[in-house]
Design an enzyme around this catalytic site. Structure first.
Site, PDB file in Angstrom:
ATOM      1  N   LEU A 188     -58.503  29.826 156.205  1.00 26.94           N
ATOM      2  CA  LEU A 188     -58.928  29.153 154.979  1.00 26.94           C
ATOM      3  C   LEU A 188     -58.034  27.933 154.779  1.00 26.94           C
ATOM      4  O   LEU A 188     -56.811  28.032 154.885  1.00 26.94           O
ATOM      5  CB  LEU A 188     -58.773  30.084 153.765  1.00 26.94           C
ATOM      6  CG  LEU A 188     -59.935  30.992 153.369  1.00 26.94           C
ATOM      7  CD1 LEU A 188     -59.564  31.779 152.113  1.00 26.94           C
ATOM      8  CD2 LEU A 188     -61.217  30.225 153.138  1.00 26.94           C
ATOM      9  N   ASP A 189     -58.639  26.781 154.466  1.00 24.19           N
ATOM     10  CA  ASP A 189     -57.857  25.577 154.210  1.00 24.19           C
ATOM     11  C   ASP A 189     -56.973  25.768 152.978  1.00 24.19           C
ATOM     12  O   ASP A 189     -57.295  26.576 152.090  1.00 24.19           O
ATOM     13  CB  ASP A 189     -58.791  24.383 153.966  1.00 24.19           C
ATOM     14  CG  ASP A 189     -59.561  23.984 155.216  1.00 24.19           C
ATOM     15  OD1 ASP A 189     -59.084  24.293 156.324  1.00 24.19           O
ATOM     16  OD2 ASP A 189     -60.637  23.370 155.071  1.00 24.19           O
ATOM     17  N   PRO A 190     -55.875  25.005 152.870  1.00 18.84           N
ATOM     18  CA  PRO A 190     -55.033  25.082 151.666  1.00 18.84           C
ATOM     19  C   PRO A 190     -55.806  24.812 150.370  1.00 18.84           C
ATOM     20  O   PRO A 190     -55.483  25.385 149.326  1.00 18.84           O
ATOM     21  CB  PRO A 190     -53.971  23.993 151.907  1.00 18.84           C
ATOM     22  CG  PRO A 190     -53.872  23.909 153.398  1.00 18.84           C
ATOM     23  CD  PRO A 190     -55.267  24.133 153.907  1.00 18.84           C
ATOM     24  N   ALA A 221     -58.734  25.751 149.720  1.00 18.38           N
ATOM     25  CA  ALA A 221     -59.691  26.840 149.492  1.00 18.38           C
ATOM     26  C   ALA A 221     -58.947  28.096 149.047  1.00 18.38           C
ATOM     27  O   ALA A 221     -57.814  28.346 149.455  1.00 18.38           O
ATOM     28  CB  ALA A 221     -60.483  27.128 150.758  1.00 18.38           C
TER      29      ALA A 221
END
Length: 306
Positions: free
Chosen positions: A49-51, A53
């Site tokens: 998961l991206d930062p 998100a």
């Protein structure tokens, strides 16, 4: 998407922890915090998961790391907000605005294009992605001013729903998708299909396979449970990730044969089992491992040291 793994000295903790990842942390940072809290010798996560998100980040501890691939391949659900009228370099709010449009789609127009984005579709990954191009990460090339022209690739979108329109500039969606689908690319392409631009401003993952928000713990609540030594409260069994695989219950001697890498024989008409394919093998209520069946022969593929 790929799984990160850490292995250091620690305790033999085995099972799955479902974390509600907060904004601002990378998946690897979140993994490190969980490993330190649980003092597990080995840990890995089931899908980055991206930062920017938040949401469901399944973390495998100990022998559960052997089942990470099954979680990575499972379906996922995301809720996301699209900002219309602006394209960004990263297709999310982190990147600089690179194009603008005054056009804003109404609800009827949005609903009309959604069927184009369901089923098996071709999707061009964002330039800022972790995909490798000639050995280099796409996002590293993009940051160096050499954004790669990534080829479209097939992804599976099971459902795409318009949830809300807070104002003319924004729309909220929910998507059920398969492995490898990019929500940022979906927002970008929705904007193009509607004659404008679009990028993601908020993104939350609410499901990974069978792991949903009802099973998730925040890092704070996990820290509290770990201080109380209440592992039973947060730890799911290793085999939880294998719920979709048929289970074969074997005897103690059969389990020992499999553990020594030897095949076993079962009845051709074994009830509830497919004639071939992967099986979750159990004995005495415990998971033995994953095996492959072909007719009456069952061969071990991956064994658990529980």
């Amino acid at each position: 998407m790929s799984a990160g793994t850490m292995k250091r000295k620690g305790n033999p903790v085995h099972g799955w922890v479902i974390v509600d990842k907060p904004l601002g942390l990378t998946s690897t940072q979140c993994l490190g915090k969980v490993r330190r809290l649980t003092q597990a010798a080995k840990a890995g996560h089931g899908g980055t998961l991206d930062p920017l998100a938040s949401g469901i980040l399944p973390i495998a501890l100990g022998e559960a790391t052997k089942t990470v691939a099954y979680v990575m391949d499972s379906g996922k659900t995301y809720r996301f907000t699209v900002r219309w009228g602006e394209a960004t370099a990263t297709d999310d709010a982190e990147g600089a605005v690179i194009a603008r449009s005054e056009r804003r789609p109404d609800e009827a127009a949005i609903q009309a294009v959604l069927p184009r984005f369901t089923g098996q579709i071709l999707q061009r990954p964002p330039a800022y992605s972790a995909l490798k191009v000639d050995g280099a990460r796409a996002y590293d090339l993009a940051r160096a001013g050499k954004a790669p022209d990534l080829a479209p690739r097939p992804v599976r979108i099971d459902a795409l729903r318009l949830i809300a329109r807070p104002d003319a500039d924004h729309a909220v969606f929910e998507v059920d998708c398969g492995k490898g689908a990019y929500v940022r690319a979906l927002a970008r392409d929705l904007g193009e299909a509607l004659g404008t631009y679009g990028h993601v401003t908020t993104l939350r993952r609410s499901r990974v396979g069978r792991f949903g928000e009802d099973r998730a713990f925040s890092l704070d609540s996990l820290a509290e449970l770990c201080q109380k030594d209440a592992a039973h409260a947060y730890l799911l069994p290793v085999e939880t990730a294998l719920d979709d695989i048929p289970a074969l219950v074997v005897t103690g001697p059969q389990a020992e044969r499999l553990r020594h890498g030897q095949p076993i024989r079962i009845a051709l008409a074994a009830p509830g089992l497919p004639p071939e394919g992967e099986l979750l093998v159990k004995a005495d209520g415990k998971a033995v491992g994953i095996a492959e069946r072909l007719a009456d022969e069952v061969r071990p593929l991956r064994l658990f040291n529980l």
